[in-house]
Design a protein around this motif. Structure first.
Motif, PDB file in Angstrom:
ATOM      1  N   ALA A  84      11.435  56.608  43.600  1.00 14.07           N
ATOM      2  CA  ALA A  84      12.027  57.906  43.941  1.00 14.07           C
ATOM      3  C   ALA A  84      11.299  58.465  45.146  1.00 14.07           C
ATOM      4  CB  ALA A  84      11.900  58.889  42.776  1.00 14.07           C
ATOM      5  N   GLU A  85      11.949  59.380  45.852  1.00 18.50           N
ATOM      6  CA  GLU A  85      11.256  60.102  46.913  1.00 18.50           C
ATOM      7  C   GLU A  85      10.423  61.192  46.236  1.00 18.50           C
ATOM      8  OE1 GLU A  85      12.028  62.508  51.065  1.00 18.50           O
ATOM      9  OE2 GLU A  85      13.699  62.259  49.681  1.00 18.50           O
ATOM     10  N   ILE A  86       9.120  61.151  46.445  1.00 16.86           N
ATOM     11  CA  ILE A  86       8.219  62.084  45.786  1.00 16.86           C
ATOM     12  C   ILE A  86       7.625  63.023  46.832  1.00 16.86           C
ATOM     13  CG2 ILE A  86       6.163  62.318  44.352  1.00 16.86           C
ATOM     14  CD1 ILE A  86       8.489  60.832  42.974  1.00 16.86           C
ATOM     15  N   LEU A  87       7.696  64.315  46.563  1.00 12.10           N
ATOM     16  CA  LEU A  87       7.188  65.322  47.486  1.00 12.10           C
ATOM     17  C   LEU A  87       6.075  66.135  46.829  1.00 12.10           C
ATOM     18  CD1 LEU A  87      10.625  66.612  48.837  1.00 12.10           C
ATOM     19  CD2 LEU A  87       9.122  64.888  49.869  1.00 12.10           C
ATOM     20  N   ASP A  88       5.224  66.708  47.666  1.00 11.80           N
ATOM     21  CA  ASP A  88       4.177  67.588  47.151  1.00 11.80           C
ATOM     22  C   ASP A  88       4.800  68.728  46.350  1.00 11.80           C
ATOM     23  OD1 ASP A  88       2.238  66.067  48.330  1.00 11.80           O
ATOM     24  OD2 ASP A  88       1.703  67.517  49.872  1.00 11.80           O
ATOM     25  N   GLY A  89       4.131  69.089  45.269  1.00 11.15           N
ATOM     26  CA  GLY A  89       4.615  70.168  44.414  1.00 11.15           C
ATOM     27  C   GLY A  89       5.413  69.676  43.226  1.00 11.15           C
ATOM     28  N   TYR A  90       5.879  68.430  43.257  1.00 14.66           N
ATOM     29  CA  TYR A  90       6.591  67.885  42.107  1.00 14.66           C
ATOM     30  C   TYR A  90       5.636  67.818  40.917  1.00 14.66           C
ATOM     31  CZ  TYR A  90      10.678  66.290  44.827  1.00 14.66           C
ATOM     32  OH  TYR A  90      11.814  66.216  45.589  1.00 14.66           O
TER      33      TYR A  90
END
Length: 130
Positions: A84-90
């Motif tokens: 998955a595309e993982i971003l900061d704050g997840y």
């Protein structure tokens, strides 16, 4: 053996160690209940599946905010590359663990993740607030 084949072998080996499961969610828009005025934030699942919790170079700090002291523990959660595309704050919640039931229910926040071309696993830098 080509570099690509070696990398794919490394990815299979890394995934074979992912014997826990987790759910990774992103925050949606805040929603206000018109009757109570309570504000809640919905969450959207971006990944649910195998993972591994790793304590590599763990760092513990005790910052203060609003007159309270709390403990922040740094860890890594590994998931398959391209899961998955993982971003900061997840947020990452551990939903099952074969070998360590004390990790189940832990929730971590992703902070500082950047994928690389030759990753054998996505090693998500996470912090648990205790």
């Amino acid at each position: 053996m080509s570099a690509v084949n070696a990398l794919l072998d490394g990815r299979r080996a890394a995934e074979s160690l992912m014997i826990d499961t987790c759910r990774i969610t992103s925050a949606g828009e805040p929603v206000t209940d018109p009757d109570t005025g309570n504000v809640t934030t919905t969450r959207t699942t971006v990944y649910e599946g195998k993972c591994k919790v790793q304590s590599k170079d763990s760092a513990v700090s005790n910052p203060e905010a609003g007159g309270a002291t709390f403990t922040v523990v740094s860890r890594q959660v590994h998931i398959p590359v391209n899961a998955a595309e993982i971003l900061d704050g997840y947020e990452v919640e551990i939903t099952a663990s074969l070998l360590n039931s004390f990790t189940v229910g832990k929730v971590y926040r992703v902070s500082g993740f950047t994928p690389d071309s030759f990753d054998t696993a996505y090693r998500l830098p996470v912090k648990e607030i205790v």
